[in-house]
Design an enzyme around this catalytic site. Sequence first.
Site, short mmCIF file in Angstrom:
data_model
loop_
_atom_site.label_atom_id
_atom_site.label_comp_id
_atom_site.label_asym_id
_atom_site.label_seq_id
_atom_site.Cartn_x
_atom_site.Cartn_y
_atom_site.Cartn_z
N ASP A 9 -3.35 9.58 -9.48
CA ASP A 9 -2.43 9.80 -8.36
C ASP A 9 -2.84 11.12 -7.75
O ASP A 9 -2.58 12.18 -8.31
CB ASP A 9 -0.99 9.85 -8.92
CG ASP A 9 0.01 10.33 -7.87
OD1 ASP A 9 -0.36 10.42 -6.69
OD2 ASP A 9 1.17 10.59 -8.25
N LYS A 71 -4.14 16.92 1.33
CA LYS A 71 -3.96 15.49 1.61
C LYS A 71 -3.41 15.23 3.01
O LYS A 71 -3.63 14.17 3.59
CB LYS A 71 -3.01 14.92 0.56
CG LYS A 71 -2.89 13.42 0.53
CD LYS A 71 -2.03 13.02 -0.66
CE LYS A 71 -1.70 11.56 -0.69
NZ LYS A 71 -0.88 11.24 -1.86
N GLU A 172 0.24 3.65 -3.16
CA GLU A 172 1.13 4.31 -4.13
C GLU A 172 2.35 3.46 -4.48
O GLU A 172 2.69 3.33 -5.67
CB GLU A 172 1.55 5.68 -3.59
CG GLU A 172 0.37 6.66 -3.61
CD GLU A 172 0.56 7.87 -2.72
OE1 GLU A 172 1.66 8.04 -2.15
OE2 GLU A 172 -0.40 8.65 -2.57
#
Length: 601
Positions: A9, A71, A172
């Site tokens: 993740d 990100k 996700e």
Amino acid sequence: MAEPTIGIDLGTTYSAVATMVEGRPQLILNRGGGRLTPSMVGFLPDGERVVGERARALVEHSPESVAFAAKRFIGRKWTPEIAADAKEVVPYPVVAGPQGECRIKIAGRVVPVTQISAMILGELKLDAEAYFGRHVSHAVITVPANFDDGQRAATKEAARIAGLEVMRIINEPTAAAVAYGLDKNFTGRALVFDLGGGTFDVSILEIKDGVYEVRATGGDAHLGGEDFDNRIVQWLIAQVPEPFREAVAKDRLSLQKLKIAAEKAKRELTDAVEAYLSIQGIGDHGEVPRLTDLETALTRQFFEILSRPLSERCLAVCEQVMAEAKLDPQSMDAVLLVGGMTRVPLVQQLVADFFGKEPVPGLNPDEVVALGAAVHADEVMQQSGRALLIDVAAHSLGVGVLGGKVKRLINKNTSVPCSAREIFLPGQHGQSHVRIPIYQGDSDYQDENRKLGEVSLQHINAVDRSQAPIEVVFELGTDGMLSVRATDLKSGTTEALRIEARNTELSPQEEQKLTRDQAKYAEQQSLNDAERQKQLFERMLEKSEKLVRMLDQSANENPSEEARAAVASVRTLVDLGRAALKANNLQQIAEVRNRLSRLVR
Ligand code: AMP
């Protein structure tokens, strides 16, 4: 033994890595013993790189040397708007790179965003390698459901630089649903409420027979834990004595200190009803420093008053996403919480009230995505084929037409695979060729969308434009690839284009250089790690030997089959461990260590 696989993740504020242990997903602790690794990268004055917790420690003294929240910028073209937007959320400048991509200016250097992400992935890879005692090169990596092709491709590029082969990039929310166990035995609709450090994402999944279809996605890229922290910071500033207040509000170092204290207090208030804050040395850090300290306490009740509007904004976003998909709160069969911020009691309570049901319990919300990715990595490796991941188009796709506008062919949130067909006429009479530009995005205007490519048709005969129809067909596959076919219906001439996501942000030379640098760094780290691991293991064996003697004694005093078996299993492992140390067999050392720590836990 098959090569180990990992699920990663790669989060905005924190990242995590997991693997399967005895058929269950388990988080891999980082080499500092932490469950989560801050998604932060910094450079020390001598150029040495620091990642994770060490980078976070650097922020306090040298905020200009650290990058975080990379990100937000990965795989995005630089625009003045992005740079302006960045000013609101991060302290470092975001500048344009040679290919028009975003780069981050820290510690006096300009760093590609993919390199920052690669360093974080590289660190997680090293953590996994320390855990397994051997090389790890295959991973499933997760991304937000609304990441476009460019962002996914840049994430893959970061993985390549880190020496990882990406088995799959998965969404996700899908990983979260897998971890929460909404698999073959679950049929229904799940809403994934993901409140992280900097962003809020909502996804609605339709799950049937182990197939996960992302029905809708939405979110707010400017709503997350940091906004909650900032509310506390503002409240703290108001309490600074008058002669220092203005200086504190302007001073970068002071604000950083307040922010760190605020985040800590927020976490404490998840379990406690009151948190104490003590911040030293805030004020003017100029040539002649004028500094003060601040001691105060924050109750959970007051924190809830400060932050309630933010939690309510999350619910408004949920409402909007559901409205777009023509759904209401009652039609959600399960609500899944993701992201560290969903531990906050008020957030949990508001979500439960809004949906009229308790969220699915049982897992740490900041770990579920990595756990689900690990399950999926294992499935891909075993080719069990259970998890067929179906997605929706995260953005609309269309063709550029006159007036700078876009004619949409595939709407956002359409289930893929899908196709669409449309007839266009040339813009003018007498035209001999047409250009058909393809756009991805949700605006009606070309300028506000991402241009993916262009198809050209030559030698058309459009003496009268109404007599020269051009057929355009879009086909979007589950792999996110768009095939475009344009046909001059009069002559039958066809041109086709398969739009691959831009798969590089960097020039091949630069990517190769960064990959080499990363490999060199990783090699050095692995050597240091191996030495440290051996020392730690030596101590673990000594403790285990003591344990064997104690167990042995109590088995003699109270003999039983179980007691004898327990002594035997620890003794066998200790013997194996001694042999592994002698043979310098890192893989076996790691295996024994992991088994011992499970046994004596
Ligand atoms: P994520 O990016 O999902 O890891 O989310 C991290 C965010 O969750 C940060 O803003 C943290 O401050 C917040 N967070 C993590 N743990 C807790 C906790 N126990 N209580 C409150 N907030 C937390």
